[in-house]
Design an enzyme around this catalytic site. Sequence first.
Site, PDB file in Angstrom:
ATOM      1  N   LYS A  89      41.654  44.754  28.556  1.00 11.25           N
ATOM      2  CA  LYS A  89      40.526  44.889  29.690  1.00 11.25           C
ATOM      3  C   LYS A  89      40.745  45.823  30.936  1.00 11.25           C
ATOM      4  O   LYS A  89      40.096  46.300  31.361  1.00 11.25           O
ATOM      5  CB  LYS A  89      40.798  43.634  30.861  1.00 11.25           C
ATOM      6  CG  LYS A  89      40.032  41.838  30.164  1.00 11.25           C
ATOM      7  CD  LYS A  89      40.067  41.173  31.106  1.00 11.25           C
ATOM      8  CE  LYS A  89      39.636  39.768  30.536  1.00 11.25           C
ATOM      9  NZ  LYS A  89      40.287  39.122  29.816  1.00 11.25           N
ATOM     10  N   GLU A 111      33.481  38.937  39.369  1.00 16.20           N
ATOM     11  CA  GLU A 111      33.787  37.348  39.697  1.00 16.20           C
ATOM     12  C   GLU A 111      34.937  37.406  38.161  1.00 16.20           C
ATOM     13  O   GLU A 111      34.845  38.172  37.804  1.00 16.20           O
ATOM     14  CB  GLU A 111      32.168  37.361  39.599  1.00 16.20           C
ATOM     15  CG  GLU A 111      32.112  36.535  37.737  1.00 16.20           C
ATOM     16  CD  GLU A 111      31.894  37.920  36.946  1.00 16.20           C
ATOM     17  OE1 GLU A 111      31.448  38.481  37.019  1.00 16.20           O
ATOM     18  OE2 GLU A 111      31.918  37.427  35.124  1.00 16.20           O
ATOM     19  N   SER A 377      44.679  41.515  21.806  1.00 15.90           N
ATOM     20  CA  SER A 377      43.537  41.664  22.967  1.00 15.90           C
ATOM     21  C   SER A 377      45.143  41.745  23.490  1.00 15.90           C
ATOM     22  O   SER A 377      44.779  42.115  25.053  1.00 15.90           O
ATOM     23  CB  SER A 377      42.974  41.152  23.247  1.00 15.90           C
ATOM     24  OG  SER A 377      43.236  39.685  22.836  1.00 15.90           O
TER      25      SER A 377
END
Length: 393
Positions: A89, A111, A377
Amino acid sequence: MSYNADEKGYYGEFGGAFIPEMLYPNTEELRHNYIRIMDEPSFKKEFDQLLKDYVGRPTPLYHAKRLSKKYNTKIYLKREDLCHTGAHKINNTIGQILMAKKLGKNRIIAETGAGQHGVATATVCALMGIQCVVYMGEVDIARQAPNVARMKMLGAEVRPALSGSRTLKDATNEAIRDWINNPVDTHYIIGSVVGPHPYPDMVARFQSVISEEIKAQLKEKEGTENPDYVVACVGGGSNAAGAFYHYLDNPDVGVIAVEAAGKGINSGESAATSVLGKVGIIHGSKTLLMQTTDGQITEPYSISAGLDYPGVGPMHAHLYRSGRGEFVSITDDDAMKAGLLLSKLEGIIPAIESSHALALLEQKTFKPDDIVVINLSGRGDKDLDTYINYFKL
Ligand SMILES: *Cc1c(COP(=O)(O)O)cnc(C)c1O
């Protein structure tokens, strides 16, 4: 056929920008500028430098020998779990914070559901000394205390969303409301390849560093840039978009997207969006999403918080509908088993999201001389409690 966004942000019939009128100036400013800014040498230089020195890129492409032996094929793991903050991310939040600076913004909003994107956003705001407000459902705040603490340590303000089910979609509504009220000084960092155009395309471009590196690393190790398959889990779809990106136009490379089946596709507790979803609009984009017959968004379920999303990015909806991507769904139980197996065979404890991608190996048989790249990931530290409770460790 093209698998990238066209000028209006469409991937085939999916994508676009379905937003309230009052948000139009915000997304228009971004749409007019994002590609130009990303192409500026000064932007590229700073992005690449931070990916290297701060995130720790390039992440290794690791030949998992014991895993390969078990499944009788050649498996490489792309180690996004080794990125700073523990997952892919951060590639996107680094890109977007630099974008925000170029656009002259001095305030960031985001958010978050499970808190992973909130932490990645708070991290880059600390790095740049920029004010950060993260909206999070009140229910999620209670469930995800460690990530709330991380965000606070990093200097972010966590604002509870108190309406509706007090989870992710309510936090999203609050963030959009904030952005409408602060169009000049604020940038909204979206965490996956979702949202109105240009977000899906912009986030995919930032994450595309993953497949750029895979190409160079495979060339060095195997003498070819192209694996037979690239496999990634899909929540919104950003790690998958990054891992697939530079292979989408090459039909020799199979792309396999793994979704969360939760307790089973037909159990009513699932997040297998492409299989169960119908065309609709979520988060400003036309895509496949899980909904009732009268169009209400259905609550998704997965043991993994990062895959627990009722929609999927428009790129993936198009990959699914066009047949370019192979879509598979994996249950909680199979994912958990795959996570334990990787820990024991390779000494790597994966995030439960990534465990879904690994579980494909039980479901699909590859040829002995196939080269299969699985995008790992994230790392499993954040999921330790879930592993403990599941396996009674
Ligand atoms: C957030 C997250 C995901 C899911 O998000 P995508 O946008 O689908 O990549 C997958 N794996 C990890 C480790 C995550 O933190």
